[in-house]
Design a protein around this motif. Structure first.
Motif, PDB file in Angstrom:
ATOM      1  N   GLU A   1      -0.954  -9.369   8.524  1.00  0.00           N
ATOM      2  CA  GLU A   1       0.466  -9.012   8.670  1.00  0.00           C
ATOM      3  C   GLU A   1       0.769  -7.703   7.948  1.00  0.00           C
ATOM      4  N   ASN A   2       1.348  -6.785   8.697  1.00  0.00           N
ATOM      5  CA  ASN A   2       1.865  -5.539   8.143  1.00  0.00           C
ATOM      6  C   ASN A   2       3.336  -5.395   8.477  1.00  0.00           C
ATOM      7  N   ASN A   3       4.008  -4.491   7.790  1.00  0.00           N
ATOM      8  CA  ASN A   3       5.424  -4.209   8.020  1.00  0.00           C
ATOM      9  C   ASN A   3       5.540  -2.834   8.660  1.00  0.00           C
ATOM     10  N   ILE A   4       6.274  -2.750   9.758  1.00  0.00           N
ATOM     11  CA  ILE A   4       6.365  -1.498  10.503  1.00  0.00           C
ATOM     12  C   ILE A   4       7.820  -1.080  10.695  1.00  0.00           C
ATOM     13  N   LEU A   5       8.024   0.220  10.741  1.00  0.00           N
ATOM     14  CA  LEU A   5       9.323   0.811  11.048  1.00  0.00           C
ATOM     15  C   LEU A   5       9.284   1.309  12.483  1.00  0.00           C
ATOM     16  N   VAL A   6      10.236   0.881  13.297  1.00  0.00           N
ATOM     17  CA  VAL A   6      10.324   1.310  14.688  1.00  0.00           C
ATOM     18  C   VAL A   6      11.055   2.647  14.752  1.00  0.00           C
ATOM     19  N   THR A   7      10.479   3.610  15.452  1.00  0.00           N
ATOM     20  CA  THR A   7      11.129   4.907  15.661  1.00  0.00           C
ATOM     21  C   THR A   7      11.038   5.276  17.136  1.00  0.00           C
ATOM     22  N   ASP A   8      11.715   6.367  17.495  1.00  0.00           N
ATOM     23  CA  ASP A   8      11.638   6.864  18.875  1.00  0.00           C
ATOM     24  C   ASP A   8      10.284   7.475  19.179  1.00  0.00           C
ATOM     25  N   ASN A   9       9.509   7.770  18.143  1.00  0.00           N
ATOM     26  CA  ASN A   9       8.227   8.453  18.313  1.00  0.00           C
ATOM     27  C   ASN A   9       7.052   7.584  17.879  1.00  0.00           C
ATOM     28  N   GLY A  10       7.169   6.286  18.103  1.00  0.00           N
ATOM     29  CA  GLY A  10       6.115   5.373  17.700  1.00  0.00           C
ATOM     30  C   GLY A  10       6.443   4.697  16.381  1.00  0.00           C
ATOM     31  N   TYR A  11       5.587   3.752  15.998  1.00  0.00           N
ATOM     32  CA  TYR A  11       5.857   2.979  14.787  1.00  0.00           C
ATOM     33  C   TYR A  11       5.301   3.689  13.561  1.00  0.00           C
ATOM     34  N   VAL A  12       5.883   3.375  12.406  1.00  0.00           N
ATOM     35  CA  VAL A  12       5.370   3.829  11.112  1.00  0.00           C
ATOM     36  C   VAL A  12       4.913   2.587  10.360  1.00  0.00           C
ATOM     37  N   ASP A  13       3.647   2.557   9.969  1.00  0.00           N
ATOM     38  CA  ASP A  13       3.104   1.416   9.234  1.00  0.00           C
ATOM     39  C   ASP A  13       3.452   1.582   7.757  1.00  0.00           C
ATOM     40  N   LEU A  14       4.348   0.755   7.262  1.00  0.00           N
ATOM     41  CA  LEU A  14       4.773   0.835   5.869  1.00  0.00           C
ATOM     42  C   LEU A  14       3.720   0.279   4.916  1.00  0.00           C
ATOM     43  N   MET A  15       2.677  -0.342   5.477  1.00  0.00           N
ATOM     44  CA  MET A  15       1.593  -0.893   4.662  1.00  0.00           C
ATOM     45  C   MET A  15       0.261  -0.220   4.987  1.00  0.00           C
ATOM     46  N   ALA A  16       0.329   1.024   5.437  1.00  0.00           N
ATOM     47  CA  ALA A  16      -0.885   1.726   5.854  1.00  0.00           C
ATOM     48  C   ALA A  16      -1.896   1.853   4.722  1.00  0.00           C
ATOM     49  N   GLY A  17      -1.428   1.853   3.476  1.00  0.00           N
ATOM     50  CA  GLY A  17      -2.335   2.007   2.337  1.00  0.00           C
ATOM     51  C   GLY A  17      -2.975   0.716   1.865  1.00  0.00           C
ATOM     52  N   ILE A  18      -2.562  -0.418   2.431  1.00  0.00           N
ATOM     53  CA  ILE A  18      -3.110  -1.707   1.980  1.00  0.00           C
ATOM     54  C   ILE A  18      -4.376  -2.014   2.776  1.00  0.00           C
ATOM     55  N   PRO A  19      -5.509  -2.208   2.121  1.00  0.00           N
ATOM     56  CA  PRO A  19      -6.777  -2.425   2.832  1.00  0.00           C
ATOM     57  C   PRO A  19      -6.674  -3.558   3.854  1.00  0.00           C
ATOM     58  N   ILE A  20      -7.245  -3.292   5.036  1.00  0.00           N
ATOM     59  CA  ILE A  20      -7.247  -4.311   6.081  1.00  0.00           C
ATOM     60  C   ILE A  20      -8.555  -4.321   6.864  1.00  0.00           C
ATOM     61  N   GLU A  21      -9.276  -3.184   6.887  1.00  0.00           N
ATOM     62  CA  GLU A  21     -10.564  -3.146   7.576  1.00  0.00           C
ATOM     63  C   GLU A  21     -11.546  -4.083   6.858  1.00  0.00           C
ATOM     64  N   PRO A  22     -12.268  -4.903   7.608  1.00  0.00           N
ATOM     65  CA  PRO A  22     -13.173  -5.865   6.943  1.00  0.00           C
ATOM     66  C   PRO A  22     -14.219  -5.192   6.068  1.00  0.00           C
ATOM     67  N   ASP A  23     -14.756  -4.048   6.509  1.00  0.00           N
ATOM     68  CA  ASP A  23     -15.771  -3.363   5.701  1.00  0.00           C
ATOM     69  C   ASP A  23     -15.172  -2.856   4.386  1.00  0.00           C
ATOM     70  N   GLU A  24     -13.941  -2.341   4.448  1.00  0.00           N
ATOM     71  CA  GLU A  24     -13.287  -1.851   3.233  1.00  0.00           C
ATOM     72  C   GLU A  24     -13.024  -2.993   2.255  1.00  0.00           C
ATOM     73  N   ILE A  25     -12.595  -4.121   2.791  1.00  0.00           N
ATOM     74  CA  ILE A  25     -12.337  -5.282   1.932  1.00  0.00           C
ATOM     75  C   ILE A  25     -13.633  -5.732   1.261  1.00  0.00           C
ATOM     76  N   GLU A  26     -14.727  -5.786   2.010  1.00  0.00           N
ATOM     77  CA  GLU A  26     -16.014  -6.176   1.423  1.00  0.00           C
ATOM     78  C   GLU A  26     -16.437  -5.187   0.335  1.00  0.00           C
ATOM     79  N   ASP A  27     -16.242  -3.894   0.587  1.00  0.00           N
ATOM     80  CA  ASP A  27     -16.617  -2.882  -0.418  1.00  0.00           C
ATOM     81  C   ASP A  27     -15.807  -3.048  -1.694  1.00  0.00           C
ATOM     82  N   LEU A  28     -14.505  -3.291  -1.551  1.00  0.00           N
ATOM     83  CA  LEU A  28     -13.632  -3.415  -2.729  1.00  0.00           C
ATOM     84  C   LEU A  28     -13.903  -4.693  -3.516  1.00  0.00           C
ATOM     85  N   MET A  29     -14.477  -5.702  -2.838  1.00  0.00           N
ATOM     86  CA  MET A  29     -14.755  -6.970  -3.505  1.00  0.00           C
ATOM     87  C   MET A  29     -16.119  -6.994  -4.188  1.00  0.00           C
ATOM     88  N   LYS A  30     -16.919  -5.938  -4.032  1.00  0.00           N
ATOM     89  CA  LYS A  30     -18.244  -5.923  -4.643  1.00  0.00           C
ATOM     90  C   LYS A  30     -18.128  -5.974  -6.156  1.00  0.00           C
TER      91      LYS A  30
END
Length: 427
Positions: free
Chosen positions: A398-427
């Motif tokens: 789950e992420n939080n997004i802002l709706v705009t006329d030019n596409g969405y803005v991910d307000l949680m873009a900096g929160i890790p979500i890629e599985p590989d990134e999560i595995e790396d951070l958990m090492k």
């Protein structure tokens, strides 16, 4: 208040927006929430009334905001009523707002003590024709306790039965669902706090820790920065993740399991709402990663699909179609099952049974006219999931997004979500 001061212009503009929607010669009134009792002489901490905060920035019990744009006397057009403090109250409860402090927070020029409310209210009721009173009109609200607003409505109707009464909630829902730049900035701050908490627990989680210990790590990060939990945290390991509103948070996290974290921060009463699902041992199994990537694909597609002009119910249908396809690819559903399914109880609902998202703001499930099309300025959660009860795990993202006329803005873009990134951070 624990948060930094908010520019009172936010509340001045919110009141002006409300006044533009009101009928001529109309008065509107909003009450603070009650402080709810527990047992013996205990009480809960005050939860500020979202509507009162939206219009005034005030977070103090028993406060009343009165708005009457066409009052004959200009000084009667906005009045904020507060509890008058005394030495005993200061000793037992601490500091209460002074008139000058309330004026500075809210931008309301006229501040009165509560003792002046009924005489002034009567005077204005003799002048106005229409009255807007407030109530909780959220579709999912389960109202079993009479609120301060409800008591006031009853008393007002008894005293003044011949006025024309209207629902303030309809106007506030229309206003609150579209977020101003200042509101978006406050939601961003809540999201940033959530990110800090999540990065902290990524380094903490390992086999043998308990769900409640993880909750404590989040609490440490949120509270030290002047925030709090935006809602009761869901920290669910293994099969617990298949319980949508699991709140016990007391089981031990075991090797090989996933732990679902539906935990987020609030800042200055504005909420964030995050879910991540991570491997207790620091690495996803092949099957876990298959399901995880399926949910992640749906999340990305549905964030892009939240566009102005689309009805929320159509956004939901699109999500369900994507879930259904992924379930077939994962071997959880067969095409034959789908062809013979009951249209009122489709097969995918065994694995995905809730909404793909909801408005977010001063409330987690924020108010808004969700029977109308999505608009620019809406802040939405996007939270697809797949619950595999027979395999004793679930994945929700789950992420939080802002709706705009030019596409969405991910307000949680900096929160890790890629599985590989999560595995790396958990090492």
């Amino acid at each position: 208040m624990r948060h930094a001061p908010i520019d009172p212009q936010l509340f001045v503009e919110n009141r002006a927006s409300l006044q533009r929607l009101m009928l001529r010669n109309a008065l509107a009134l909003v009450n603070a929430n009650d402080i709810f009792p527990t047992n013996a002489d205990g009480t809960l901490r005050l939860q500020p009334n979202s509507d009162l905060f939206y219009l005034s920035g005030v977070e103090q019990e028993e406060s009343i905001l009165l708005i009457y744009p066409e009052a004959h006397e200009e000084k009667m057009r906005e009045i904020l009523f507060l509890r008058e403090t005394n030495d005993s109250m200061e000793m037992w409860e601490g500091h209460k707002l002074t008139k000058e402090e309330a004026r500075k927070i809210s931008g309301v020029a006229r501040i009165e003590w509560l003792s002046e409310f009924w005489p002034l209210f009567h005077r204005l009721m003799c002048e106005c024709e229409h009255v807007y009173l407030n109530s909780n009109e959220h579709k999912r609200a389960n109202i079993v306790v009479e609120t301060r607003e409800a008591r006031f409505v009853r008393e007002c109707l008894a005293r003044y039965p011949l006025h024309q009464y209207h629902r303030l909630a309809q106007l506030l829902h229309r206003l609150r669902v579209v977020k101003s730049p200042m509101e978006i900035d406050l939601i961003r701050k809540a999201c940033a706090l959530t990110e800090r908490g999540f990065r902290r627990v990524l380094k903490f989680i390992k086999p043998g820790v308990s769900e409640m210990e993880i909750e404590a790590e989040f609490a440490h990060e949120f509270i030290r920065a002047g925030g709090a939990f935006a809602y009761s945290p869901i920290i669910a390991t293994g099969k617990n993740a298949c319980v949508l509103h699991y709140l016990d948070n007391h089981q031990i996290c075991r090797k090989g399991e996933l732990v679902l974290l539906d935990v987020a921060a609030t800042y200055a009463n504005y909420r964030s709402d995050m879910t991540r699902t991570i491997p207790v041992s620091g690495r996803f199994s092949r099957r876990q990663k298959q399901v995880y990537n399926a949910v992640l694909r749906i999340l990305r597609r549905m964030c892009k699909a939240a566009v102005p002009g689309k009805l929320p119910k159509d956004w939901q249908k699109e999500a369900e179609a994507l879930v259904e396809k992924e379930l077939v690819d994962l071997g959880l559903l067969k095409i034959a099952e789908i062809k013979k399914q009951d249209p009122d109880n489709p097969a995918f609902k065994k694995y995905f049974m809730h909404g793909v998202g909801h408005p977010l703001g001063l409330d987690v499930h924020d108010v808004g006219l969700t029977t109308e099309p999505i608009q620019p300025g809406w802040v939405l959660t996007c939270e697809p999931a797949i619950y595999v009860k027979e395999e004793a795990f679930a994945v929700r993202l789950e992420n939080n997004i802002l709706v705009t006329d030019n596409g969405y803005v991910d307000l949680m873009a900096g929160i890790p979500i890629e599985p590989d990134e999560i595995e790396d951070l958990m090492k």
